[in-house]
Write an enzyme that holds these catalytic residues in place. Structure first.
Site, PDB file in Angstrom:
ATOM      1  CB  CYS A  29      -0.929   0.000   1.203  1.00  0.00           C
ATOM      2  SG  CYS A  29      -1.952  -1.462   1.241  1.00  0.00           S
ATOM      3  CG  HIS A  66      -3.507   3.031   0.958  1.00  0.00           C
ATOM      4  ND1 HIS A  66      -3.840   2.475  -0.261  1.00  0.00           N
ATOM      5  CD2 HIS A  66      -3.659   2.047   1.882  1.00  0.00           C
ATOM      6  CE1 HIS A  66      -4.165   1.211  -0.074  1.00  0.00           C
ATOM      7  NE2 HIS A  66      -4.063   0.924   1.204  1.00  0.00           N
ATOM      8  CG  ASN A 117      -6.580  -1.545  -0.164  1.00  0.00           C
ATOM      9  OD1 ASN A 117      -5.767  -1.218  -1.017  1.00  0.00           O
ATOM     10  ND2 ASN A 117      -6.236  -1.824   1.074  1.00  0.00           N
TER      11      ASN A 117
HETATM   12  O1  UT7 Z   1      -4.062  -1.198   3.114  1.00  0.00           O
HETATM   13  C1  UT7 Z   1      -3.902  -1.889   4.277  1.00  0.00           C
HETATM   14  C2  UT7 Z   1      -4.813  -3.029   4.126  1.00  0.00           C
HETATM   15  N1  UT7 Z   1      -5.612  -3.383   5.209  1.00  0.00           N
HETATM   16  C3  UT7 Z   1      -6.300  -2.546   6.011  1.00  0.00           C
HETATM   17  O2  UT7 Z   1      -6.186  -1.360   5.980  1.00  0.00           O
HETATM   18  C4  UT7 Z   1      -7.223  -3.220   6.972  1.00  0.00           C
HETATM   19  C5  UT7 Z   1      -7.542  -2.392   8.143  1.00  0.00           C
HETATM   20  N2  UT7 Z   1      -8.620  -3.020   8.901  1.00  0.00           N
HETATM   21  C6  UT7 Z   1      -9.883  -2.968   8.500  1.00  0.00           C
HETATM   22  O3  UT7 Z   1     -10.210  -2.373   7.493  1.00  0.00           O
HETATM   23  C7  UT7 Z   1     -10.911  -3.645   9.373  1.00  0.00           C
HETATM   24  O4  UT7 Z   1     -10.259  -4.227  10.471  1.00  0.00           O
HETATM   25  C8  UT7 Z   1     -11.755  -4.708   8.639  1.00  0.00           C
HETATM   26  C9  UT7 Z   1     -12.699  -4.027   7.668  1.00  0.00           C
HETATM   27  C10 UT7 Z   1     -10.878  -5.681   7.901  1.00  0.00           C
HETATM   28  C11 UT7 Z   1     -12.608  -5.459   9.633  1.00  0.00           C
HETATM   29  O5  UT7 Z   1     -13.395  -4.563  10.370  1.00  0.00           O
HETATM   30  P1  UT7 Z   1     -13.444  -4.618  11.972  1.00  0.00           P
HETATM   31  O6  UT7 Z   1     -14.395  -3.583  12.388  1.00  0.00           O
HETATM   32  O7  UT7 Z   1     -12.025  -4.509  12.483  1.00  0.00           O
HETATM   33  O8  UT7 Z   1     -14.044  -6.034  12.226  1.00  0.00           O
HETATM   34  P2  UT7 Z   1     -13.431  -7.268  13.058  1.00  0.00           P
HETATM   35  O9  UT7 Z   1     -12.309  -7.882  12.300  1.00  0.00           O
HETATM   36  O10 UT7 Z   1     -13.194  -6.831  14.450  1.00  0.00           O
HETATM   37  O11 UT7 Z   1     -14.649  -8.270  13.025  1.00  0.00           O
HETATM   38  C12 UT7 Z   1     -15.905  -7.961  13.631  1.00  0.00           C
HETATM   39  C13 UT7 Z   1     -16.881  -9.072  13.292  1.00  0.00           C
HETATM   40  C14 UT7 Z   1     -16.317 -10.471  13.540  1.00  0.00           C
HETATM   41  O12 UT7 Z   1     -17.389 -11.276  14.013  1.00  0.00           O
HETATM   42  P3  UT7 Z   1     -17.547 -11.543  15.592  1.00  0.00           P
HETATM   43  O13 UT7 Z   1     -16.270 -12.209  16.027  1.00  0.00           O
HETATM   44  O14 UT7 Z   1     -17.755 -10.210  16.218  1.00  0.00           O
HETATM   45  O15 UT7 Z   1     -18.747 -12.441  15.630  1.00  0.00           O
HETATM   46  C15 UT7 Z   1     -15.920 -10.936  12.163  1.00  0.00           C
HETATM   47  O16 UT7 Z   1     -15.954 -12.332  12.031  1.00  0.00           O
HETATM   48  O17 UT7 Z   1     -17.214  -9.021  11.894  1.00  0.00           O
HETATM   49  C16 UT7 Z   1     -16.993 -10.306  11.304  1.00  0.00           C
HETATM   50  N3  UT7 Z   1     -16.615 -10.124   9.925  1.00  0.00           N
HETATM   51  C17 UT7 Z   1     -17.489 -10.011   8.915  1.00  0.00           C
HETATM   52  N4  UT7 Z   1     -18.829 -10.055   8.899  1.00  0.00           N
HETATM   53  C18 UT7 Z   1     -19.424  -9.886   7.713  1.00  0.00           C
HETATM   54  C19 UT7 Z   1     -15.338 -10.012   9.410  1.00  0.00           C
HETATM   55  N5  UT7 Z   1     -15.400  -9.820   8.085  1.00  0.00           N
HETATM   56  C20 UT7 Z   1     -16.726  -9.825   7.760  1.00  0.00           C
HETATM   57  C21 UT7 Z   1     -17.428  -9.669   6.545  1.00  0.00           C
HETATM   58  N6  UT7 Z   1     -18.769  -9.704   6.561  1.00  0.00           N
HETATM   59  N7  UT7 Z   1     -16.787  -9.459   5.368  1.00  0.00           N
END
Ligand code: UT7
Length: 336
Positions: free
Chosen positions: A117, A263, A293
């Site tokens: 990135c 980014h 992204n």
């Molecule tokens: O360029 C650098 C590249 N990467 C990034 O910048 C990533 C930065 N991080 C993020 O963008 C976020 O952390 C994500 C969008 C990836 C995830 O969002 P979050 O608010 O941090 O969610 P989380 O990982 O804490 O997950 C919350 C819940 C979980 O379920 P439980 O354990 O609360 O039951 C996940 O299993 O959301 C669930 N979950 C989803 N649900 C529906 C994770 N991915 C998904 C999904 N659809 N695609």
């Protein structure tokens, strides 16, 4: 000494639009979850049924657009710098594939950059150094990704899969006028390899014998792994820090910024960075809702759209900032 200026910008995106609802048909997710957590509504994927292609083709098409925008022939390019985390081949680096596709003359060097990135900022710093040193005058900088062939369309990979999209973008850089103030003011780069495990794709690996086995592929070792929360937490502190570093180095302040181009990782990251820098909405560019992204293509794609939409005019202060896998991060200031 002449500063490095942007002579032209361009991008290429595949036509195929994939909405959140389309993804929800393939695994357990929803439009509501994706929009709320990321701000992404749709992304582009290469259409492998209609027109199969990899990142180097996306990059080559973007490069042609940047050259046309600059009104410069491919015969005048004297350095190619290409960044991707989704190369067509393990080797050679895809920079040479782009050289061949564009028919850039034999002998012109092609350099491959692997900084995910932050790739565009790393590429910009190299281009800027060569141009300032007088070594090269027409440097083609390209970022492109075909994420859609490298993400898992299943519940297990859904956190990664929903955020990435395909695309390519490019810029042609060269020296400006000797006495002009415009151009790249600074580029600041950083990395901390202690965090590589937070976002990586480690398989196949030259550190394993054999490099790949059907068993490990069947177990999913070839999919990217991400600890999203940790990446998020570091991004929202490192990005504002890098913007302040750039401004301080140039004796400028946040109020001088006409447009911040972060980014495009997650709309929530962009909003938190904006709040921490106390910037107005009109000072921050976002197109993540349309493309997700696109990693190495993300900043040049946003920059090209911002220029074509008239959001940046001659003399404006533009700030680029990135954070991503590695971890790597950085910032650049440009007097447009
Ligand atoms: O360029 C650098 C590249 N990467 C990034 O910048 C990533 C930065 N991080 C993020 O963008 C976020 O952390 C994500 C969008 C990836 C995830 O969002 P979050 O608010 O941090 O969610 P989380 O990982 O804490 O997950 C919350 C819940 C979980 O379920 P439980 O354990 O609360 O039951 C996940 O299993 O959301 C669930 N979950 C989803 N649900 C529906 C994770 N991915 C998904 C999904 N659809 N695609």
């Amino acid at each position: 000494m002449a500063r490095t200026v942007f002579l032209g910008t361009g991008h290429y995106l595949p036509d195929k639009v994939v909405t959140n609802a389309d993804l929800a048909k393939m695994f357990d997710t929803s439009d509501e979850w994706i929009v709320q957590r990321t701000g992404i509504k749709e992304r582009r994927y290469v259409d492998f049924e209609k027109e199969p292609m990899g990142s180097s083709e996306l990059g080559a098409r973007a490069a042609r657009a940047a050259l046309a925008d600059a009104g410069v022939s491919k015969d005048e390019v004297d350095l190619i710098i290409y960044g991707t985390l989704s190369p067509d081949k393990a080797f050679p680096g895809d920079g040479v594939l782009i050289q061949a596709k564009l028919d850039v003359p034999a002998g012109v060097p092609a350099l491959d950059v692997r900084n995910q990135c932050s790739g565009f900022l790393y590429m910009l710093s190299v281009a800027d150094a060569f141009i300032k040193a007088g070594t090269y005058k027409r440097v083609l900088v390209i970022g492109a990704e075909t994420h859609s062939t490298g993400i898992e369309f299943a519940d297990r990979g859904r956190d990664v899969t929903v955020i990435f999209g395909d695309g390519g973008a490019a810029a042609l850089l060269g020296p400006g006028d000797d006495d002009a103030e415009r151009g790249v003011l600074s580029v600041h780069l950083h990395a901390d390899g202690r965090y590589w495990q937070e976002l990586h794709l480690s398989y196949p690996s030259s550190a394993e014998m054999p490099r790949a086995t059907p068993e490990k592929v069947a177990a999913g070792a070839h999919w990217p792994q991400m600890n999203g929360r940790t990446v998020f937490k570091h991004a929202v502190s490192r990005m504002p820090e890098a913007v302040h570093e750039a401004l301080d180095a140039n004796g400028l302040s946040t109020s001088d910024i006409k447009l911040l181009i972060p980014h495009q990782a997650n709309q929530r990251i962009t909003e938190m960075v904006q709040r921490r820098l106390e910037l107005r909405d009109d000072q921050v560019f976002s197109n993540i809702a349309k493309y997700g992204n696109t990693t190495a293509a993300s900043i040049p794609l946003a920059l090209d759209e911002a220029v074509k939409e008239g959001r940046i005019s001659r003399g404006d202060l533009v700030c680029l900032v990135a954070f991503g896998s590695g971890f790597t991060w950085g910032s650049a200031l440009i007097r447009w």
